[in-house]
Motif scaffolding. Structure first.
Motif, PDB file in Angstrom:
ATOM      1  N   ALA A 133       0.864  -1.179   0.000  1.00 26.93           N
ATOM      2  CA  ALA A 133       0.000   0.000   0.000  1.00 26.93           C
ATOM      3  C   ALA A 133       0.903   1.231   0.000  1.00 26.93           C
ATOM      4  N   PRO A 134       0.336   2.431  -0.037  1.00 28.76           N
ATOM      5  CA  PRO A 134       1.161   3.638  -0.107  1.00 28.76           C
ATOM      6  C   PRO A 134       2.057   3.839   1.107  1.00 28.76           C
ATOM      7  N   VAL A 135       3.076   4.657   0.910  1.00 26.81           N
ATOM      8  CA  VAL A 135       3.991   5.048   1.980  1.00 26.81           C
ATOM      9  C   VAL A 135       3.991   6.568   2.091  1.00 26.81           C
ATOM     10  N   ALA A 136       4.359   7.072   3.271  1.00 23.63           N
ATOM     11  CA  ALA A 136       4.429   8.513   3.497  1.00 23.63           C
ATOM     12  C   ALA A 136       5.648   8.809   4.355  1.00 23.63           C
ATOM     13  N   LEU A 141       9.114   7.147   8.481  1.00 23.36           N
ATOM     14  CA  LEU A 141       8.321   6.753   7.324  1.00 23.36           C
ATOM     15  C   LEU A 141       7.240   5.795   7.786  1.00 23.36           C
ATOM     16  N   ALA A 142       6.035   6.007   7.295  1.00 26.56           N
ATOM     17  CA  ALA A 142       4.920   5.101   7.567  1.00 26.56           C
ATOM     18  C   ALA A 142       4.598   4.343   6.288  1.00 26.56           C
ATOM     19  N   ALA A 143       4.702   3.040   6.356  1.00 27.65           N
ATOM     20  CA  ALA A 143       4.438   2.190   5.196  1.00 27.65           C
ATOM     21  C   ALA A 143       3.124   1.457   5.403  1.00 27.65           C
ATOM     22  N   GLY A 144       2.205   1.630   4.490  1.00 29.57           N
ATOM     23  CA  GLY A 144       0.952   0.907   4.548  1.00 29.57           C
ATOM     24  C   GLY A 144       1.097  -0.466   3.921  1.00 29.57           C
ATOM     25  N   VAL A 145       0.445  -1.464   4.497  1.00 26.85           N
ATOM     26  CA  VAL A 145       0.525  -2.807   3.955  1.00 26.85           C
ATOM     27  C   VAL A 145      -0.681  -3.608   4.440  1.00 26.85           C
ATOM     28  N   ALA A 146      -1.204  -4.455   3.571  1.00 26.56           N
ATOM     29  CA  ALA A 146      -2.266  -5.381   3.960  1.00 26.56           C
ATOM     30  C   ALA A 146      -1.634  -6.756   4.105  1.00 26.56           C
ATOM     31  N   ALA A 184      -0.150  -0.018   9.369  1.00 26.23           N
ATOM     32  CA  ALA A 184       0.811   1.032   9.100  1.00 26.23           C
ATOM     33  C   ALA A 184       2.061   0.695   9.899  1.00 26.23           C
ATOM     34  N   VAL A 185       3.185   0.573   9.216  1.00 29.21           N
ATOM     35  CA  VAL A 185       4.447   0.202   9.848  1.00 29.21           C
ATOM     36  C   VAL A 185       5.327   1.443   9.907  1.00 29.21           C
ATOM     37  N   LEU A 186       5.797   1.806  11.100  1.00 30.78           N
ATOM     38  CA  LEU A 186       6.639   2.984  11.274  1.00 30.78           C
ATOM     39  C   LEU A 186       8.098   2.586  11.241  1.00 30.78           C
ATOM     40  N   LEU A 187       8.866   3.227  10.350  1.00 34.84           N
ATOM     41  CA  LEU A 187      10.301   2.991  10.248  1.00 34.84           C
ATOM     42  C   LEU A 187      11.043   4.266  10.607  1.00 34.84           C
TER      43      LEU A 187
END
Length: 402
Positions: A371-374, A382-387, A398-401
């Motif tokens: 999914a999108p990242v921001a 960085l927040a990475a969206g993923v299903a 939402a995974v925070l890196l």
């Protein structure tokens, strides 16, 4: 266009053409990147505080260092959306305030203005008895939902109807630096074909201030899958083209436009292969454009990060997989590329833009859909969206890196 709007299709195949709504000029370069961002600080289920009939559509960074996620009604569910605040902390992300959004009928995208105003874009169903929409009974209308800072509910306006085509069905875009207008790719579905135009849309009213055809030569159809602002106020557009009149072979080119939506130079072929797919683009502060492309078909093709400078391909780097979404660190030293499929899992790769080397890869889940990242403005998180598949259901995370 944000890639997550194709989530339903991704469930049944590997990766399909898409782009990213949040694409914008990477901004004035900072002295250095904070990246590579390789440490997972934490992850959160974005729909944990809302009903389960929604799915993650898009995610964007807020001016305060947090994020906002747009959730929309699942397929077959009543039209609805929810805006969810994601708050970073020592233990990762937590779900903050949730706001009921527009009655969106499909996945969409979310943008954030400098003052914190949240702007979502997605289709809504036509209002019953609405003879003024100009859509001739069309099944959906493209609409903007604007949530001012502190407001309890967003205001909703439809994108104005075209005199010939009616209200656009779908679209994607990028906010102007002041948040007042949206530079967009608008699409109408007419008798099985897609009609596509570029437009400048007033965010407050939905009025189309300017409109122009893509003007990309092709024997079939052309569709701008993703658009991004150029430093001079113009647009870069990632355009899918039919190589033949029947539409059996798809290709991708990069087209550029000035602030009045007039073409600047000729469209740029991004790879040598006729069969190719474009996914996302970002514009650097010097006007160069980064594009994630799949060269060849989806079974045997090679994923690449292509750099276009001064109207020609300047460089190309290999990627571990097709880059469904990408963002660039504020120092423009690194690009973060989200890639994956239900078969291969999902990961976030860091590409060194000086060498083209993939210098880091962070797995997000073994079985999932990207999914999108921001990225925060200072590039520190960085927040990475993923299903991710959990048993028989997908969980939107939402995974925070950092």
């Amino acid at each position: 266009m944000r890639p997550s709007r194709l989530r339903a299709a991704l469930l049944g195949s590997a990766v399909l053409a898409a782009g990213c709504s949040s694409a914008a000029v990477a901004g004035p370069a900072s002295p250095a990147d904070a990246g590579p961002l390789t440490d997972e600080v934490g992850r959160v289920q974005v729909d944990a505080a809302v009903e389960r009939d929604v799915r993650l559509a898009d995610i964007a960074a807020m001016p305060d260092g947090g994020f906002v996620a747009l959730l929309t009604g699942d397929l077959g569910a009543p039209p609805r959306s929810v805006l969810v605040e994601l708050v970073p902390g020592d233990d990762g992300l937590t779900v903050g305030r949730t706001v009921q959004g527009a009655p969106f009928a499909d996945l969409g995208e979310v943008h954030v203005a400098p003052d914190g105003t949240v702007v979502a874009l997605a289709p809504v169903l036509p209002e019953r008895g609405d003879a003024g929409s100009g859509d001739g009974g069309r099944e959906q209308d493209l609409a903007l939902a604007v949530l001012a800072p502190g407001a309890d509910r967003p205001g909703v306006v439809r994108v104005a109807a075209d005199a010939e085509l009616g209200t656009p069905d779908t679209g994607s875009g990028v906010l102007s630096p002041d948040g007042a207008t949206l530079s967009a790719s608008l699409q109408w579905y007419v008798d099985g074909d897609t009609v596509n135009r570029l437009a400048t849309v007033d965010v407050a009213t939905g009025e189309v201030l300017a409109s122009a055809e893509l003007q990309v030569p092709t024997p079939g159809q052309t569709v701008a899958r993703d658009v991004a602002l150029r430093p001079d106020g113009g647009l870069a557009a990632l355009v899918s083209v039919d190589r033949d009149a029947e539409g059996t072979v798809d290709g991708v080119v990069l087209a550029t436009y000035d602030a009045d939506l007039r073409p600047v130079g000729a469209p740029v072929e991004l790879v040598e292969q006729q069969d190719s797919t474009g996914y996302a683009l970002q514009v650097l502060s010097d006007g160069a454009v980064l594009v994630s492309v799949l060269a060849g078909d989806r079974e045997t093709g090679s994923a690449q990060l292509v750099t276009v400078r001064d109207g020609a391909v300047a460089d190309s780097a290999s990627l571990p997989g097709p880059g469904i979404d990408l963002v660039v660190g504020p120092g423009e030293e690194h690009a973060y590329v989200q890639h994956g499929s239900p078969e291969d899992g999902v990961a976030l790769s860091t590409v060194d833009l000086a060498t083209g080397e993939t210098v880091a890869e962070v797995p997000l889940c073994d079985d999932g859909i990207p999914a999108p990242v921001a990225l925060t403005a200072d590039g520190s998180a960085l927040a990475a969206g993923v299903a991710c598949l959990d048993g028989r259901e997908y969980q939107d995370l939402a995974v925070l890196l950092g």
